[in-house]
Design a protein around this motif. Structure first.
Motif, PDB file in Angstrom:
ATOM      1  N   MET A   1       0.812  -1.215   0.000  1.00 22.25           N
ATOM      2  CA  MET A   1       0.000   0.000   0.000  1.00 22.25           C
ATOM      3  C   MET A   1       0.850   1.273   0.000  1.00 22.25           C
ATOM      4  O   MET A   1       0.375   2.332   0.393  1.00 22.25           O
ATOM      5  CB  MET A   1      -0.931   0.002   1.209  1.00 22.25           C
ATOM      6  N   SER A   2       2.113   1.170  -0.473  1.00 20.31           N
ATOM      7  CA  SER A   2       2.952   2.361  -0.522  1.00 20.31           C
ATOM      8  C   SER A   2       2.861   3.006  -1.897  1.00 20.31           C
ATOM      9  O   SER A   2       2.140   2.538  -2.773  1.00 20.31           O
ATOM     10  CB  SER A   2       4.411   1.996  -0.211  1.00 20.31           C
ATOM     11  N   SER A   3       3.626   4.058  -2.087  1.00 19.19           N
ATOM     12  CA  SER A   3       3.644   4.751  -3.384  1.00 19.19           C
ATOM     13  C   SER A   3       4.819   4.296  -4.248  1.00 19.19           C
ATOM     14  O   SER A   3       5.329   5.049  -5.061  1.00 19.19           O
ATOM     15  CB  SER A   3       3.710   6.265  -3.164  1.00 19.19           C
ATOM     16  N   GLY A   4       5.242   3.057  -4.052  1.00 15.61           N
ATOM     17  CA  GLY A   4       6.279   2.476  -4.894  1.00 15.61           C
ATOM     18  C   GLY A   4       7.494   1.984  -4.144  1.00 15.61           C
ATOM     19  O   GLY A   4       8.288   1.211  -4.683  1.00 15.61           O
ATOM     20  N   CYS A   5       7.670   2.447  -2.903  1.00 18.93           N
ATOM     21  CA  CYS A   5       8.851   2.065  -2.134  1.00 18.93           C
ATOM     22  C   CYS A   5       8.594   0.840  -1.267  1.00 18.93           C
ATOM     23  O   CYS A   5       7.461   0.396  -1.110  1.00 18.93           O
ATOM     24  CB  CYS A   5       9.292   3.236  -1.255  1.00 18.93           C
ATOM     25  N   ILE A   6       9.671   0.320  -0.695  1.00 16.17           N
ATOM     26  CA  ILE A   6       9.584  -0.775   0.260  1.00 16.17           C
ATOM     27  C   ILE A   6       9.619  -0.165   1.654  1.00 16.17           C
ATOM     28  O   ILE A   6      10.652   0.363   2.082  1.00 16.17           O
ATOM     29  CB  ILE A   6      10.746  -1.767   0.060  1.00 16.17           C
ATOM     30  N   GLY A   7       8.482  -0.188   2.331  1.00 17.04           N
ATOM     31  CA  GLY A   7       8.357   0.446   3.634  1.00 17.04           C
ATOM     32  C   GLY A   7       8.437  -0.539   4.779  1.00 17.04           C
ATOM     33  O   GLY A   7       7.967  -1.682   4.661  1.00 17.04           O
ATOM     34  N   MET A   8       9.060  -0.119   5.878  1.00 15.75           N
ATOM     35  CA  MET A   8       9.218  -0.949   7.073  1.00 15.75           C
ATOM     36  C   MET A   8       8.979  -0.093   8.315  1.00 15.75           C
ATOM     37  O   MET A   8       8.905   1.140   8.226  1.00 15.75           O
ATOM     38  CB  MET A   8      10.640  -1.518   7.137  1.00 15.75           C
ATOM     39  N   SER A   9       8.905  -0.744   9.456  1.00 17.03           N
ATOM     40  CA  SER A   9       8.852   0.008  10.703  1.00 17.03           C
ATOM     41  C   SER A   9      10.148   0.776  10.879  1.00 17.03           C
ATOM     42  O   SER A   9      11.171   0.445  10.276  1.00 17.03           O
ATOM     43  CB  SER A   9       8.635  -0.932  11.891  1.00 17.03           C
ATOM     44  N   THR A  10      10.108   1.774  11.742  1.00 16.17           N
ATOM     45  CA  THR A  10      11.309   2.581  11.961  1.00 16.17           C
ATOM     46  C   THR A  10      12.449   1.738  12.527  1.00 16.17           C
ATOM     47  O   THR A  10      13.608   1.855  12.094  1.00 16.17           O
ATOM     48  CB  THR A  10      11.005   3.748  12.908  1.00 16.17           C
ATOM     49  N   SER A  11      12.144   0.850  13.455  1.00 19.87           N
ATOM     50  CA  SER A  11      13.209   0.031  14.052  1.00 19.87           C
ATOM     51  C   SER A  11      13.791  -0.948  13.040  1.00 19.87           C
ATOM     52  O   SER A  11      15.014  -1.161  12.994  1.00 19.87           O
ATOM     53  CB  SER A  11      12.670  -0.722  15.277  1.00 19.87           C
ATOM     54  N   ASP A  12      12.946  -1.550  12.207  1.00 19.49           N
ATOM     55  CA  ASP A  12      13.443  -2.475  11.197  1.00 19.49           C
ATOM     56  C   ASP A  12      14.245  -1.738  10.119  1.00 19.49           C
ATOM     57  O   ASP A  12      15.285  -2.224   9.654  1.00 19.49           O
ATOM     58  CB  ASP A  12      12.283  -3.233  10.548  1.00 19.49           C
ATOM     59  N   ALA A  13      13.755  -0.578   9.731  1.00 16.95           N
ATOM     60  CA  ALA A  13      14.477   0.203   8.724  1.00 16.95           C
ATOM     61  C   ALA A  13      15.839   0.637   9.256  1.00 16.95           C
ATOM     62  O   ALA A  13      16.829   0.634   8.515  1.00 16.95           O
ATOM     63  CB  ALA A  13      13.655   1.424   8.326  1.00 16.95           C
ATOM     64  N   ARG A  14      15.884   0.985  10.538  1.00 18.97           N
ATOM     65  CA  ARG A  14      17.162   1.356  11.147  1.00 18.97           C
ATOM     66  C   ARG A  14      18.132   0.173  11.111  1.00 18.97           C
ATOM     67  O   ARG A  14      19.313   0.331  10.792  1.00 18.97           O
ATOM     68  CB  ARG A  14      16.966   1.809  12.590  1.00 18.97           C
ATOM     69  N   PHE A  15      17.643  -1.025  11.414  1.00 22.96           N
ATOM     70  CA  PHE A  15      18.491  -2.215  11.389  1.00 22.96           C
ATOM     71  C   PHE A  15      19.037  -2.473   9.982  1.00 22.96           C
ATOM     72  O   PHE A  15      20.233  -2.705   9.805  1.00 22.96           O
ATOM     73  CB  PHE A  15      17.715  -3.442  11.868  1.00 22.96           C
ATOM     74  N   VAL A  16      18.161  -2.414   8.993  1.00 21.96           N
ATOM     75  CA  VAL A  16      18.597  -2.650   7.618  1.00 21.96           C
ATOM     76  C   VAL A  16      19.590  -1.576   7.190  1.00 21.96           C
ATOM     77  O   VAL A  16      20.644  -1.869   6.598  1.00 21.96           O
ATOM     78  CB  VAL A  16      17.391  -2.690   6.654  1.00 21.96           C
ATOM     79  N   TYR A  17      19.278  -0.318   7.493  1.00 17.84           N
ATOM     80  CA  TYR A  17      20.140   0.807   7.109  1.00 17.84           C
ATOM     81  C   TYR A  17      21.538   0.655   7.699  1.00 17.84           C
ATOM     82  O   TYR A  17      22.547   0.903   7.021  1.00 17.84           O
ATOM     83  CB  TYR A  17      19.505   2.113   7.576  1.00 17.84           C
ATOM     84  N   ASP A  18      21.601   0.232   8.970  1.00 13.66           N
ATOM     85  CA  ASP A  18      22.897   0.093   9.636  1.00 13.66           C
ATOM     86  C   ASP A  18      23.663  -1.138   9.148  1.00 13.66           C
ATOM     87  O   ASP A  18      24.890  -1.207   9.307  1.00 13.66           O
ATOM     88  CB  ASP A  18      22.697  -0.021  11.155  1.00 13.66           C
TER      89      ASP A  18
END
Length: 404
Positions: free
Chosen positions: A340-357
């Motif tokens: 249901m996003s506008s094209g991106c892969i969205g995650m929770s803030t904590s999960d996105a932080r883990f992936v980003y790091d």
């Protein structure tokens, strides 16, 4: 050809002189005396040695660039030639089997002054000078990865040119990628998303972790062709392949799985782009282009009207067209259940932080699923992994089916 003539006198080498633009190398005379000086019958058998001449194919102050320097000896044997530019750089070269001609390995660059020093087998030397005409137009490049960087196993070498490259085969001849483990790979040409000419080098398979890679673009003096201009410098870069990591996103299962050395590190619920229109995500093998952190995302910049305009955390760019993996806490009710996003892969803030790091620039993101608007284009970021290796090699100007 122009000539330089050098005259010789007994026991004293003559000075170097320029005559009609041809370099002339004169050997010093040798002599001996004979007879009894007291008899008054002393005679000299001194004979001048035959003059030795060298010629240089490039002369004057407006010589044409882009061709090798050739030094030819009229008689005798060349021992070696040194060609030096005003900055102290040298052109290497080889003497022909008959010892009469020396030819440089590299071509003369535009707007450059050169000094030629030739040495004959018997020790005599001569000099000549010339300068090439300046480039009417200069072509420059930008290269990825950056010098000294560490990148993921999917990162290609990518070169984007400021101006068009019509002489693609000639340019490609002067590009060299060297890997510490002799990784097999190929160059492939395309038009960059920006509209500029671009050439990438992709391994046959993903890089091996720990591989050290060097890129040498020996382009100084190469003509890129009509409307492109000359290259007036060489480029060199090196980088190292980091951890073996792959992110696998399944748009239908709504999961992102992060693997290291083939082992699952984390399984994350996600929500991809809304299927059935422009908001759907791209599928295919892409490569993490950049970790951009907190950025402003505005739907108008990607052709989606006034759908959104917000600051987004832990943003990881996957395509030039604006597809990211990032934190999307406003969409949390759909994580793991719907796209249901506008094209991106969205995650929770904590999960996105883990992936980003955890992830590195150059890590592959392998995106699968029917809930997509198609496969990522070759030039929309790094889409070359969506081609078979044979199809990729066909895009080389040297080994492929076409030169442009």
């Amino acid at each position: 050809m122009s000539r330089i003539r050098r005259h010789a006198r007994f026991n004293r080498p003559a000075p170097f002189a320029a005559l009609a633009g041809t370099a002339v190398l004169a050997a010093a005379l040798t002599a001996c005396g004979g007879g009894d000086s007291s008899s008054g019958d002393a005679k000299s058998d001194l004979k001048p040695q035959k003059k030795m001449e060298i010629s240089v194919n490039l002369t004057g102050s407006q010589a044409k660039a882009g061709q090798p320097v050739k030094v030819t000896l009229a008689d005798g044997t060349l021992n070696g030639v040194t060609v030096t530019d005003a900055k102290g750089g040298t052109l290497g070269g080889k003497v022909s089997p008959d010892g009469r001609t020396w030819t440089s390995d590299r071509v003369a660059a535009p707007g450059t002054s050169y000094t030629v020093e030739a040495k004959e087998a018997k020790g005599a030397t001569a000099k000549a000078e010339f300068a090439t005409a300046a480039a009417g137009k200069v072509n420059k490049v930008s290269m990825v990865p950056g010098k000294g960087s560490t990148v993921g196993i999917g990162q290609p070498v990518s070169i984007v040119f400021d101006n068009p490259v019509k002489n693609r085969a000639e340019v490609e001849k002067h590009l060299k990628v060297t890997a510490s483990d002799t990784t097999e790979g190929s160059w492939g040409w395309m038009q960059d998303y920006s509209g500029k000419d671009r050439v990438d080098w992709r391994p046959k398979d993903y890089w091996k972790s720990g591989t050290k890679v060097t890129l040498e673009a020996d382009l100084n003096g190469i003509d890129s062709g009509t409307a492109g201009g000359w290259f007036v410098k060489d480029y060199k870069s090196d980088f190292t392949i980091g951890k073996n990591q792959v992110a696998k996103a399944d748009l239908d299962a709504h999961r992102l799985k992060l693997y290291r050395d083939g082992q699952l590190v984390k399984d994350i619920p996600m929500s991809g782009g809304t299927p059935g229109g422009d908001k759907a995500s791209w599928r295919g093998k892409t490569v993490l282009m950049a970790k951009e952190g907190t950025i402003n995302m505005n739907s108008e910049t990607v052709g989606l009207g006034k759908t959104y305009d917000k600051m987004v955390d832990y943003s990881m760019r996957l395509t030039w067209s604006g597809m990211y993996a990032h934190a999307a806490p406003w969409n949390d009710r759909w994580f793991g259940s719907a796209n249901m996003s506008s094209g991106c892969i969205g995650m929770s803030t904590s999960d996105a932080r883990f992936v980003y790091d955890t992830v590195q620039v150059g890590d592959p993101f392998e995106i699968v699923g029917d809930d997509a608007k198609g496969t990522q284009a070759l030039n929309n970021g790094y889409g070359e992994w969506n081609l078979s290796y044979d199809a990729w090699k066909a895009k080389s100007a040297l080994t492929g089916t076409t030169n442009h």
